[in-house]
Design a protein around this motif. Structure first.
Motif, PDB file in Angstrom:
ATOM      1  N   THR A 103       0.832  -1.206   0.000  1.00  0.00           N
ATOM      2  CA  THR A 103       0.000   0.000   0.000  1.00  0.00           C
ATOM      3  C   THR A 103       0.865   1.254   0.000  1.00  0.00           C
ATOM      4  OG1 THR A 103      -1.705  -1.205   1.194  1.00  0.00           O
ATOM      5  CG2 THR A 103      -1.871   1.181   1.203  1.00  0.00           C
ATOM      6  N   GLU A 104       1.904   1.264   0.798  1.00  0.00           N
ATOM      7  CA  GLU A 104       2.798   2.429   0.811  1.00  0.00           C
ATOM      8  C   GLU A 104       3.450   2.639  -0.551  1.00  0.00           C
ATOM      9  OE1 GLU A 104       5.479   3.682   3.797  1.00  0.00           O
ATOM     10  OE2 GLU A 104       4.583   2.340   5.282  1.00  0.00           O
ATOM     11  N   ARG A 105       3.904   1.554  -1.155  1.00  0.00           N
ATOM     12  CA  ARG A 105       4.544   1.664  -2.469  1.00  0.00           C
ATOM     13  C   ARG A 105       3.563   2.187  -3.517  1.00  0.00           C
ATOM     14  NH1 ARG A 105       4.851  -1.584  -6.828  1.00  0.00           N
ATOM     15  NH2 ARG A 105       3.910  -3.347  -5.753  1.00  0.00           N
ATOM     16  N   LEU A 106       2.332   1.668  -3.502  1.00  0.00           N
ATOM     17  CA  LEU A 106       1.333   2.116  -4.477  1.00  0.00           C
ATOM     18  C   LEU A 106       0.944   3.583  -4.254  1.00  0.00           C
ATOM     19  CD1 LEU A 106      -0.954  -1.046  -4.673  1.00  0.00           C
ATOM     20  CD2 LEU A 106       0.829  -0.315  -6.275  1.00  0.00           C
ATOM     21  N   ALA A 107       0.877   4.008  -2.988  1.00  0.00           N
ATOM     22  CA  ALA A 107       0.572   5.413  -2.697  1.00  0.00           C
ATOM     23  C   ALA A 107       1.704   6.311  -3.200  1.00  0.00           C
ATOM     24  CB  ALA A 107       0.355   5.603  -1.198  1.00  0.00           C
ATOM     25  N   ARG A 108       2.933   5.861  -3.053  1.00  0.00           N
ATOM     26  CA  ARG A 108       4.074   6.625  -3.548  1.00  0.00           C
ATOM     27  C   ARG A 108       4.026   6.729  -5.069  1.00  0.00           C
ATOM     28  NH1 ARG A 108       7.833   3.427  -1.594  1.00  0.00           N
ATOM     29  NH2 ARG A 108       7.235   3.633   0.563  1.00  0.00           N
ATOM     30  N   GLU A 109       3.714   5.600  -5.721  1.00  0.00           N
ATOM     31  CA  GLU A 109       3.641   5.597  -7.179  1.00  0.00           C
ATOM     32  C   GLU A 109       2.517   6.511  -7.690  1.00  0.00           C
ATOM     33  OE1 GLU A 109       3.219   1.552  -8.466  1.00  0.00           O
ATOM     34  OE2 GLU A 109       5.230   0.997  -7.793  1.00  0.00           O
ATOM     35  N   ALA A 110       1.412   6.586  -6.936  1.00  0.00           N
ATOM     36  CA  ALA A 110       0.290   7.434  -7.345  1.00  0.00           C
ATOM     37  C   ALA A 110       0.522   8.889  -6.955  1.00  0.00           C
ATOM     38  CB  ALA A 110      -1.010   6.921  -6.733  1.00  0.00           C
ATOM     39  N   GLY A 111       1.585   9.160  -6.221  1.00  0.00           N
ATOM     40  CA  GLY A 111       1.917  10.529  -5.829  1.00  0.00           C
ATOM     41  C   GLY A 111       1.083  11.067  -4.686  1.00  0.00           C
ATOM     42  N   ILE A 112       0.492  10.186  -3.875  1.00  0.00           N
ATOM     43  CA  ILE A 112      -0.359  10.662  -2.774  1.00  0.00           C
ATOM     44  C   ILE A 112       0.155  10.217  -1.409  1.00  0.00           C
ATOM     45  CG2 ILE A 112      -2.423  10.763  -4.232  1.00  0.00           C
ATOM     46  CD1 ILE A 112      -3.297   8.125  -2.829  1.00  0.00           C
ATOM     47  N   ARG A 113       1.380   9.700  -1.313  1.00  0.00           N
ATOM     48  CA  ARG A 113       1.897   9.201  -0.026  1.00  0.00           C
ATOM     49  C   ARG A 113       1.921  10.297   1.028  1.00  0.00           C
ATOM     50  NH1 ARG A 113       2.126   7.624   4.252  1.00  0.00           N
ATOM     51  NH2 ARG A 113       3.753   6.402   5.239  1.00  0.00           N
ATOM     52  N   LYS A 114       2.199  11.522   0.640  1.00  0.00           N
ATOM     53  CA  LYS A 114       2.260  12.623   1.623  1.00  0.00           C
ATOM     54  C   LYS A 114       0.889  12.933   2.211  1.00  0.00           C
ATOM     55  CE  LYS A 114       1.944  16.172  -1.889  1.00  0.00           C
ATOM     56  NZ  LYS A 114       2.596  17.250  -2.577  1.00  0.00           N
ATOM     57  N   HIS A 115      -0.189  12.475   1.543  1.00  0.00           N
ATOM     58  CA  HIS A 115      -1.543  12.712   2.051  1.00  0.00           C
ATOM     59  C   HIS A 115      -2.025  11.592   2.971  1.00  0.00           C
ATOM     60  CE1 HIS A 115      -2.023  16.111  -0.654  1.00  0.00           C
ATOM     61  NE2 HIS A 115      -1.492  15.366  -1.608  1.00  0.00           N
ATOM     62  N   VAL A 116      -1.294  10.494   3.028  1.00  0.00           N
ATOM     63  CA  VAL A 116      -1.686   9.371   3.885  1.00  0.00           C
ATOM     64  C   VAL A 116      -1.325   9.740   5.321  1.00  0.00           C
ATOM     65  CG1 VAL A 116      -1.317   6.931   4.405  1.00  0.00           C
ATOM     66  CG2 VAL A 116      -1.365   7.689   2.031  1.00  0.00           C
ATOM     67  N   SER A 117      -2.337   9.820   6.163  1.00  0.00           N
ATOM     68  CA  SER A 117      -2.098  10.198   7.549  1.00  0.00           C
ATOM     69  C   SER A 117      -2.054   8.990   8.485  1.00  0.00           C
ATOM     70  CB  SER A 117      -3.171  11.184   8.024  1.00  0.00           C
ATOM     71  OG  SER A 117      -4.451  10.595   7.931  1.00  0.00           O
ATOM     72  N   ARG A 118      -2.633   7.849   8.031  1.00  0.00           N
ATOM     73  CA  ARG A 118      -2.648   6.687   8.920  1.00  0.00           C
ATOM     74  C   ARG A 118      -2.719   5.405   8.097  1.00  0.00           C
ATOM     75  NH1 ARG A 118      -6.930   5.642  13.813  1.00  0.00           N
ATOM     76  NH2 ARG A 118      -5.616   4.176  14.923  1.00  0.00           N
ATOM     77  N   LEU A 119      -1.818   4.470   8.408  1.00  0.00           N
ATOM     78  CA  LEU A 119      -1.848   3.111   7.882  1.00  0.00           C
ATOM     79  C   LEU A 119      -1.796   2.186   9.096  1.00  0.00           C
ATOM     80  CD1 LEU A 119       0.708   3.303   4.926  1.00  0.00           C
ATOM     81  CD2 LEU A 119      -1.754   3.020   4.750  1.00  0.00           C
ATOM     82  N   LYS A 120      -2.907   1.549   9.393  1.00  0.00           N
ATOM     83  CA  LYS A 120      -2.962   0.736  10.611  1.00  0.00           C
ATOM     84  C   LYS A 120      -3.411  -0.687  10.264  1.00  0.00           C
ATOM     85  CE  LYS A 120      -5.151   0.447  15.113  1.00  0.00           C
ATOM     86  NZ  LYS A 120      -6.207   0.953  15.966  1.00  0.00           N
ATOM     87  N   PRO A 121      -2.520  -1.673  10.431  1.00  0.00           N
ATOM     88  CA  PRO A 121      -2.916  -3.062  10.205  1.00  0.00           C
ATOM     89  C   PRO A 121      -3.992  -3.477  11.219  1.00  0.00           C
ATOM     90  CG  PRO A 121      -0.535  -2.865  10.282  1.00  0.00           C
ATOM     91  CD  PRO A 121      -1.102  -1.555  10.737  1.00  0.00           C
ATOM     92  N   GLN A 122      -4.959  -4.260  10.752  1.00  0.00           N
ATOM     93  CA  GLN A 122      -6.047  -4.742  11.592  1.00  0.00           C
ATOM     94  C   GLN A 122      -5.860  -6.249  11.788  1.00  0.00           C
ATOM     95  OE1 GLN A 122      -8.682  -2.630  12.695  1.00  0.00           O
ATOM     96  NE2 GLN A 122      -7.301  -1.054  11.923  1.00  0.00           N
ATOM     97  N   PRO A 123      -6.119  -6.749  12.985  1.00  0.00           N
ATOM     98  CA  PRO A 123      -5.947  -8.189  13.211  1.00  0.00           C
ATOM     99  C   PRO A 123      -7.023  -9.004  12.477  1.00  0.00           C
ATOM    100  CG  PRO A 123      -6.826  -7.115  15.174  1.00  0.00           C
ATOM    101  CD  PRO A 123      -6.530  -6.032  14.190  1.00  0.00           C
TER     102      PRO A 123
END
Length: 182
Positions: A103-123
């Motif tokens: 997900t981080e890699r795809l957000a970087r490729e789409a140019g929106i990684r700086k807009h991601v404020s939270r990535l939280k894995p869920q059990p």
């Protein structure tokens, strides 16, 4: 006794004198029952040392080596199978990346990684991966590109919430992404 051996085996004279002067008189002084025990001990003791000191440890080492060989052969067969799968490229389609890293890699490729404020894995207990994603003030074209890359990567959105941002063409987004563990 030594005379019979001397005719078959070349015995040094010093050894024969020692046998005649020291050992033979003691042996002849023994009772017949004790002579039998001396003969049994003379045969049995070296035989026991050979069996317990050499033969049984050797058999144990051979048994361990066979077990190790069987294990290594099984591992070799598994490695060959995996190498064949990797070489054919079939495994690359099945290998799933870590959902967070993907997900981080795809957000970087789409140019929106700086807009991601939270990535939280869920059990999750079923072997799949689930990730909560929050983005603030993400441009609409970048979001569409990101969502299409998620879909291409085999990631399914189970929940999404989109809110209009403070400026036109900008959204606040909450997503719950799922990836199969198979």
């Amino acid at each position: 006794m030594m005379r019979g051996l001397q005719s078959r085996i070349a015995v040094p004279a010093a050894l024969e004198r020692w046998w005649q002067s020291t050992i033979l008189p003691h042996y002849q002084a023994l009772a017949p029952r004790e002579r039998i025990w001396v003969i049994v001990a003379a045969i049995g003791l070296p035989l026991a040392v050979f069996i317990f000191g050499f033969w049984l440890p050797l058999l144990g080492d051979v048994r361990d080596a066979r077990r190790t060989l069987a294990t290594l052969q099984a591992q070799h067969a598994e490695a060959e199978t995996l190498a064949d799968r990797l070489a054919s490229g079939a495994a690359q389609a099945r290998i799933k990346q870590d959902l967070l890293g993907l997900t981080e890699r795809l957000a970087r490729e789409a140019g929106i990684r700086k807009h991601v404020s939270r990535l939280k894995p869920q059990p999750v207990l079923d072997g799949s991966q689930r990730l909560q994603i929050q983005m603030q003030e993400v441009p609409y074209p970048g979001l569409v590109q990101f969502l299409s890359k998620l879909a291409e990567g085999g990631i399914v959105l189970s929940r999404s919430r989109l809110r209009l941002g403070k400026q036109p063409g900008v959204l606040d987004v909450e997503l719950l992404a799922l990836q199969d563990g198979a």
